[in-house]
Scaffold this motif. Structure first.
Motif, PDB file in Angstrom:
ATOM      1  N   LEU A  12       0.826  -1.204   0.000  1.00 20.93           N
ATOM      2  CA  LEU A  12       0.000   0.000   0.000  1.00 20.93           C
ATOM      3  C   LEU A  12       0.862   1.256   0.000  1.00 20.93           C
ATOM      4  CD1 LEU A  12      -2.927   1.041   0.209  1.00 20.93           C
ATOM      5  CD2 LEU A  12      -2.653   0.988   2.684  1.00 20.93           C
ATOM      6  N   ALA A  13       2.025   1.193   0.645  1.00 20.52           N
ATOM      7  CA  ALA A  13       2.905   2.354   0.732  1.00 20.52           C
ATOM      8  C   ALA A  13       3.349   2.832  -0.649  1.00 20.52           C
ATOM      9  CB  ALA A  13       4.125   2.027   1.588  1.00 20.52           C
ATOM     10  N   GLY A  14       3.425   1.921  -1.600  1.00 24.35           N
ATOM     11  CA  GLY A  14       3.828   2.294  -2.941  1.00 24.35           C
ATOM     12  C   GLY A  14       2.680   2.708  -3.841  1.00 24.35           C
ATOM     13  N   SER A  15       1.465   2.586  -3.358  1.00 24.13           N
ATOM     14  CA  SER A  15       0.308   2.903  -4.197  1.00 24.13           C
ATOM     15  C   SER A  15      -0.054   4.385  -4.090  1.00 24.13           C
ATOM     16  CB  SER A  15      -0.892   2.043  -3.787  1.00 24.13           C
ATOM     17  OG  SER A  15      -1.559   2.606  -2.682  1.00 24.13           O
ATOM     18  N   PRO A  16      -0.771   4.894  -5.078  1.00 23.51           N
ATOM     19  CA  PRO A  16      -1.200   6.293  -5.032  1.00 23.51           C
ATOM     20  C   PRO A  16      -2.197   6.581  -3.902  1.00 23.51           C
ATOM     21  CG  PRO A  16      -1.484   5.371  -7.253  1.00 23.51           C
ATOM     22  CD  PRO A  16      -1.097   4.257  -6.355  1.00 23.51           C
ATOM     23  N   SER A  26      -6.174   7.287  10.596  1.00 23.93           N
ATOM     24  CA  SER A  26      -5.809   8.298  11.596  1.00 23.93           C
ATOM     25  C   SER A  26      -7.028   9.102  12.039  1.00 23.93           C
ATOM     26  CB  SER A  26      -4.749   9.253  11.030  1.00 23.93           C
ATOM     27  OG  SER A  26      -3.581   8.548  10.709  1.00 23.93           O
ATOM     28  N   PHE A  27      -7.863   9.473  11.086  1.00 21.55           N
ATOM     29  CA  PHE A  27      -9.086  10.220  11.397  1.00 21.55           C
ATOM     30  C   PHE A  27     -10.014   9.382  12.274  1.00 21.55           C
ATOM     31  CE2 PHE A  27     -13.512  11.272  10.577  1.00 21.55           C
ATOM     32  CZ  PHE A  27     -13.526  12.653  10.718  1.00 21.55           C
ATOM     33  N   ALA A  28     -10.248   8.154  11.860  1.00 25.97           N
ATOM     34  CA  ALA A  28     -11.194   7.287  12.568  1.00 25.97           C
ATOM     35  C   ALA A  28     -10.715   6.957  13.977  1.00 25.97           C
ATOM     36  CB  ALA A  28     -11.427   6.003  11.766  1.00 25.97           C
ATOM     37  N   GLU A  29      -9.404   6.761  14.154  1.00 22.87           N
ATOM     38  CA  GLU A  29      -8.875   6.380  15.463  1.00 22.87           C
ATOM     39  C   GLU A  29      -9.088   7.474  16.497  1.00 22.87           C
ATOM     40  OE1 GLU A  29      -5.914   6.369  18.684  1.00 22.87           O
ATOM     41  OE2 GLU A  29      -5.861   7.748  16.984  1.00 22.87           O
ATOM     42  N   SER A  30      -9.148   8.717  16.083  1.00 24.76           N
ATOM     43  CA  SER A  30      -9.327   9.815  17.031  1.00 24.76           C
ATOM     44  C   SER A  30     -10.771   9.999  17.471  1.00 24.76           C
ATOM     45  CB  SER A  30      -8.833  11.130  16.418  1.00 24.76           C
ATOM     46  OG  SER A  30      -7.443  11.096  16.281  1.00 24.76           O
ATOM     47  N   SER A  31     -11.699   9.292  16.820  1.00 20.54           N
ATOM     48  CA  SER A  31     -13.102   9.497  17.172  1.00 20.54           C
ATOM     49  C   SER A  31     -13.885   8.227  17.452  1.00 20.54           C
ATOM     50  CB  SER A  31     -13.806  10.314  16.081  1.00 20.54           C
ATOM     51  OG  SER A  31     -13.552   9.774  14.809  1.00 20.54           O
ATOM     52  N   PHE A  32     -13.550   7.088  16.792  1.00 22.99           N
ATOM     53  CA  PHE A  32     -14.358   5.892  17.053  1.00 22.99           C
ATOM     54  C   PHE A  32     -13.648   4.572  16.787  1.00 22.99           C
ATOM     55  CE2 PHE A  32     -15.215   7.200  12.704  1.00 22.99           C
ATOM     56  CZ  PHE A  32     -15.094   6.014  11.994  1.00 22.99           C
ATOM     57  N   PHE A  33     -12.599   4.521  15.999  1.00 19.34           N
ATOM     58  CA  PHE A  33     -11.956   3.277  15.570  1.00 19.34           C
ATOM     59  C   PHE A  33     -10.924   2.817  16.607  1.00 19.34           C
ATOM     60  CE2 PHE A  33      -9.058   1.024  12.473  1.00 19.34           C
ATOM     61  CZ  PHE A  33      -9.960   0.050  12.109  1.00 19.34           C
ATOM     62  N   PRO A  34     -10.867   1.509  16.933  1.00 23.17           N
ATOM     63  CA  PRO A  34      -9.991   1.069  18.021  1.00 23.17           C
ATOM     64  C   PRO A  34      -8.514   0.861  17.663  1.00 23.17           C
ATOM     65  CG  PRO A  34     -11.272  -0.780  17.209  1.00 23.17           C
ATOM     66  CD  PRO A  34     -11.759   0.442  16.480  1.00 23.17           C
ATOM     67  N   ILE A  35      -8.157   0.831  16.394  1.00 24.72           N
ATOM     68  CA  ILE A  35      -6.779   0.515  16.004  1.00 24.72           C
ATOM     69  C   ILE A  35      -6.001   1.808  15.745  1.00 24.72           C
ATOM     70  CG2 ILE A  35      -5.317  -0.726  14.360  1.00 24.72           C
ATOM     71  CD1 ILE A  35      -7.196  -2.538  16.008  1.00 24.72           C
ATOM     72  N   PRO A  36      -4.828   1.978  16.376  1.00 25.06           N
ATOM     73  CA  PRO A  36      -4.049   3.208  16.165  1.00 25.06           C
ATOM     74  C   PRO A  36      -3.417   3.242  14.775  1.00 25.06           C
ATOM     75  CG  PRO A  36      -2.842   1.693  17.583  1.00 25.06           C
ATOM     76  CD  PRO A  36      -4.202   1.077  17.342  1.00 25.06           C
ATOM     77  N   PRO A  37      -3.187   4.437  14.242  1.00 26.28           N
ATOM     78  CA  PRO A  37      -2.616   4.565  12.906  1.00 26.28           C
ATOM     79  C   PRO A  37      -1.182   4.053  12.804  1.00 26.28           C
ATOM     80  CG  PRO A  37      -2.877   6.716  13.910  1.00 26.28           C
ATOM     81  CD  PRO A  37      -3.523   5.728  14.822  1.00 26.28           C
ATOM     82  N   ASP A  38      -0.525   3.854  13.934  1.00 24.41           N
ATOM     83  CA  ASP A  38       0.852   3.344  13.924  1.00 24.41           C
ATOM     84  C   ASP A  38       0.940   1.995  13.215  1.00 24.41           C
ATOM     85  OD1 ASP A  38       2.192   5.131  16.415  1.00 24.41           O
ATOM     86  OD2 ASP A  38       0.048   4.763  16.536  1.00 24.41           O
ATOM     87  N   VAL A  39      -0.148   1.235  13.248  1.00 26.03           N
ATOM     88  CA  VAL A  39      -0.183  -0.069  12.582  1.00 26.03           C
ATOM     89  C   VAL A  39       0.062   0.095  11.084  1.00 26.03           C
ATOM     90  CG1 VAL A  39      -1.689  -2.030  12.036  1.00 26.03           C
ATOM     91  CG2 VAL A  39      -1.659  -1.092  14.335  1.00 26.03           C
ATOM     92  N   MET A  40      -0.372   1.205  10.528  1.00 29.18           N
ATOM     93  CA  MET A  40      -0.117   1.484   9.114  1.00 29.18           C
ATOM     94  C   MET A  40       1.104   2.380   8.937  1.00 29.18           C
ATOM     95  SD  MET A  40      -3.832   1.941   7.359  1.00 29.18           S
ATOM     96  CE  MET A  40      -3.135   1.894   5.723  1.00 29.18           C
ATOM     97  N   LEU A  41       1.291   3.329   9.842  1.00 28.25           N
ATOM     98  CA  LEU A  41       2.392   4.288   9.712  1.00 28.25           C
ATOM     99  C   LEU A  41       3.748   3.588   9.708  1.00 28.25           C
ATOM    100  CD1 LEU A  41       3.430   7.220   9.647  1.00 28.25           C
ATOM    101  CD2 LEU A  41       3.356   7.189  12.149  1.00 28.25           C
ATOM    102  N   VAL A  42       3.971   2.669  10.627  1.00 26.86           N
ATOM    103  CA  VAL A  42       5.286   2.028  10.742  1.00 26.86           C
ATOM    104  C   VAL A  42       5.668   1.275   9.464  1.00 26.86           C
ATOM    105  CG1 VAL A  42       6.612   0.265  11.978  1.00 26.86           C
ATOM    106  CG2 VAL A  42       5.296   1.975  13.259  1.00 26.86           C
ATOM    107  N   PRO A  43       4.844   0.337   8.972  1.00 16.55           N
ATOM    108  CA  PRO A  43       5.261  -0.342   7.750  1.00 16.55           C
ATOM    109  C   PRO A  43       5.347   0.577   6.531  1.00 16.55           C
ATOM    110  CG  PRO A  43       3.250  -1.342   8.627  1.00 16.55           C
ATOM    111  CD  PRO A  43       3.643  -0.241   9.536  1.00 16.55           C
ATOM    112  N   MET A  44       4.483   1.592   6.480  1.00 12.70           N
ATOM    113  CA  MET A  44       4.524   2.493   5.337  1.00 12.70           C
ATOM    114  C   MET A  44       5.810   3.324   5.333  1.00 12.70           C
ATOM    115  SD  MET A  44       0.508   3.539   5.045  1.00 12.70           S
ATOM    116  CE  MET A  44       0.690   4.608   3.644  1.00 12.70           C
ATOM    117  N   VAL A  45       6.250   3.774   6.520  1.00 16.24           N
ATOM    118  CA  VAL A  45       7.510   4.512   6.594  1.00 16.24           C
ATOM    119  C   VAL A  45       8.682   3.584   6.286  1.00 16.24           C
ATOM    120  CG1 VAL A  45       9.090   5.733   8.146  1.00 16.24           C
ATOM    121  CG2 VAL A  45       6.667   6.307   8.155  1.00 16.24           C
TER     122      VAL A  45
END
Length: 193
Positions: A12-16, A26-45
């Motif tokens: 996904l990190a290489g996709s547009p 990230s948006f959803a985690e701040s209001s209702f979603f239980p999974i933090p964005p770090d789960v995506m941020l770390v592998p994408m970085v």
């Protein structure tokens, strides 16, 4: 199970649409979603270290926008949506104590809990419910979320290859550790005001 998720996130990190997915989580985690964005941020970085700070900025902006939704839920919809979310996460019995703490320690609660694995949505909903000063709330969210995401991005950009190698060789252990941290954040939020 973890390998497929990791591989999907790395591809996904290489996709547009990488930034769009990261912003949505990230948006959803701040209001209702239980999974933090770090789960995506770390592998994408790790996949695109050249975009580390772009990804951190996306996380920060989207997280603050999601925090506005969480604040709005607490301020305008607490009796329906806000109370339901608090019950779903099992924090209803401690929520009044959490809200009362805002009278004395509101800024510190937002800053400290925004950096920890304690679910940020609880902070944003409680801030709205307590009618915490909105401009100050936004400023504190920018600071705490910015520090968190830019620190992760900086460390991964600096030490990326050894970290990537470590994660890929011990993916199951790393993912189980991450799940334990997430669950610990929920437990801590339930028992720590």
């Amino acid at each position: 199970m973890f390998r497929k998720l990791y591989d999907w996130t790395m591809s996904l990190a290489g996709s547009p649409k990488a930034g769009t997915w990261l912003a949505a989580v990230s948006f959803a985690e701040s209001s209702f979603f239980p999974i933090p964005p770090d789960v995506m941020l770390v592998p994408m970085v790790l996949a695109r270290r050249d975009k580390a700070f772009t990804y951190a900025l996306i996380c920060t902006i989207a997280s603050v926008c999601g925090a506005v939704l969480g604040y709005s839920i607490g301020l305008f919809l607490f009796d329906s949506v806000g109370a339901w979310l608090i019950r779903v996460y099992g924090y209803a019995q401690n929520f009044d104590e959490f809200r009362a703490a805002y009278a004395h320690y509101g800024a510190w609660i937002i800053l400290i809990k925004g950096l920890t694995p304690i679910p940020f949505k609880l902070v944003t909903i409680a801030s709205g419910f307590a009618a915490y000063n909105f401009p100050l709330f936004i400023g504190l969210c920018v600071v705490t979320r910015g520090i968190r995401f830019f620190l992760v991005a900086f460390l991964l950009r600096l030490f990326g290859e050894p970290v990537r190698d470590f994660i890929e060789r011990r993916l199951d252990a790393v993912m189980w550790g991450l799940l334990i941290i997430i669950v610990s954040g929920f437990v801590a939020a339930r028992y720590i005001v």
